[in-house]
Design an enzyme around this catalytic site. Structure first.
Site, PDB file in Angstrom:
ATOM      1  CG  ASN A  86      32.138  29.971  67.899  1.00  0.00           C
ATOM      2  OD1 ASN A  86      31.219  30.139  68.400  1.00  0.00           O
ATOM      3  ND2 ASN A  86      32.406  28.516  67.695  1.00  0.00           N
ATOM      4  CE  LYS A 164      29.000  27.563  70.512  1.00  0.00           C
ATOM      5  NZ  LYS A 164      29.804  27.722  69.558  1.00  0.00           N
ATOM      6  CD  GLU A 171      31.802  21.781  71.255  1.00  0.00           C
ATOM      7  OE1 GLU A 171      30.484  22.342  71.395  1.00  0.00           O
ATOM      8  OE2 GLU A 171      32.737  22.119  70.455  1.00  0.00           O
TER       9      GLU A 171
HETATM   10  O1  LIG Z   1      31.643  26.210  68.337  1.00  0.00           O
HETATM   11  C1  LIG Z   1      31.537  25.288  67.777  1.00  0.00           C
HETATM   12  C2  LIG Z   1      30.814  23.927  68.350  1.00  0.00           C
HETATM   13  O2  LIG Z   1      30.022  24.131  69.560  1.00  0.00           O
HETATM   14  C3  LIG Z   1      32.280  24.824  66.773  1.00  0.00           C
HETATM   15  O3  LIG Z   1      32.430  23.467  66.093  1.00  0.00           O
HETATM   16  C4  LIG Z   1      33.913  25.113  66.949  1.00  0.00           C
HETATM   17  O4  LIG Z   1      34.821  25.108  66.013  1.00  0.00           O
HETATM   18  C5  LIG Z   1      34.447  24.100  68.057  1.00  0.00           C
HETATM   19  O5  LIG Z   1      35.464  24.579  68.801  1.00  0.00           O
HETATM   20  P1  LIG Z   1      36.892  23.848  68.370  1.00  0.00           P
HETATM   21  O6  LIG Z   1      37.217  24.043  66.931  1.00  0.00           O
HETATM   22  O7  LIG Z   1      37.923  24.846  69.052  1.00  0.00           O
HETATM   23  O8  LIG Z   1      36.854  22.433  68.473  1.00  0.00           O
END
Ligand SMILES: O=C(CO)[C@H](O)[C@H](O)COP(=O)(O)O
Length: 290
Positions: A86, A164, A171
């Protein structure tokens, strides 16, 4: 085809299994020797035939940067480095430019699927040049879900990580919406079986989703979530999404609020709300709690 894979944790380890199950050869490296196929990156590179493809699946930031810099010293012209972590999208263009004089190609890939991706497949968002993407397509096909969707060549360097980042911003917002709905339900005098209501939404409802399925799963494990603290970390993507919304002057209320909700979750007592309580007392003589 052959793939070098660096980082065999919760994501990379399962990806190795899925790629191998599709008939490809994966040489994996992890800093935990018990998970690793090789002792170091030099050995990993030595086990791959040119042109090599090496995919990093390690935490964003220094760890990824160090791995890519080390690889850059080991690989040859025509080889390909892929960053599937990421990373921030702004890292990708400069990285591709740094690798170009060595003749090393670069792709950035947003990978979604979590620990479930091994069985369900991973949604992949790719940034980079089309001819390089085409060379790695057999690996992308092994990782993506079986159906029609789950793969995009999103654009040039950075586009995969950008896609992403927005995915993760969404999300955050979706999780926050489910969380707030859940809190109102458990506060209500009328609804006595909140887990059953959540379950009822899993089929046929407008708000059904995989995240809702996972909330139902969490409630099956702990019907009142009493084993958890309401404390939520973040690893950057939500902040970067909001930075982009501000840069582009896009109103992104839900996504911005959801990252602030996470910050709030880490406070025992809010200095801001103390100030509001103090002001209300000052101007109106209203009672405060001590
Ligand atoms: O990429 C992801 C899900 O899609 C990873 O689980 C990511 O760690 C989620 O983001 P955050 O840690 O900031 O909640």
């Amino acid at each position: 085809m052959q793939l070098g894979l660096i980082g065999l944790g919760r994501m990379g380890g399962n990806m190795r299994d899925r790629i191998r199950a599709a008939g490809h050869e994966v040489v994996g490296y992890d800093h935990h020797p018990e998970n690793s196929d090789v002792a170091n990156l030099a050995e990993l590179v030595s086990k791959l035939a040119a042109p090599r493809v090496v995919w990093t699946m390690v935490p964003a930031g220094k760890i990824t940067e160090d791995a890519i810099n080390e690889l850059a010293g080991l690989l040859e012209p025509g080889d390909i480095i892929i960053d599937g972590g990421n990373s921030k999208f702004t890292d990708d263009g400069p990285r591709a430019e740094r690798l170009k004089p060595k003749g090393i190609h670069y792709l950035d890939v947003g990978v979604s699927g979590g620990v479930w991706g091994k069985d369900n497949g991973y949604a992949l968002m790719v940034g980079g040049e089309a001819d390089v993407v085409a060379k790695v397509q057999p690996i992308f096909d092994a990782l993506k879900p079986a159906g029609e969707f789950g793969f995009a060549h999103a654009g040039t360097h950075g586009a995969g990580h950008y896609a992403k980042m927005i995915h993760n911003g969404i999300e955050y917002g979706m999780m926050q919406a489910y969380g707030e709905g859940y809190e109102i339900l458990i506060a209500s005098e009328l609804v006595h079986n909140v887990p059953a209501v959540i379950k009822s939404w899993r089929e046929g409802s407008v708000v059904k989703s995989w995240l809702l399925d996972l909330l139902d799963r969490a409630l099956d494990e702990d019907p009142t979530l009493s084993g958890l603290k309401g404390y939520v970390d973040d690893t950057g993507e939500g902040r970067w999404t909001v930075d982009e919304a501000i840069r582009l002057a896009v109103p992104a209320h839900v996504l911005a609020a959801s990252i602030f909700n996470r910050f709030e979750s880490r406070q025992d007592d809010s200095p801001a709300m103390k100030a509001v309580a103090a002001l209300r007392q000052q101007f109106g003589g209203h009672a405060v709690k001590r």
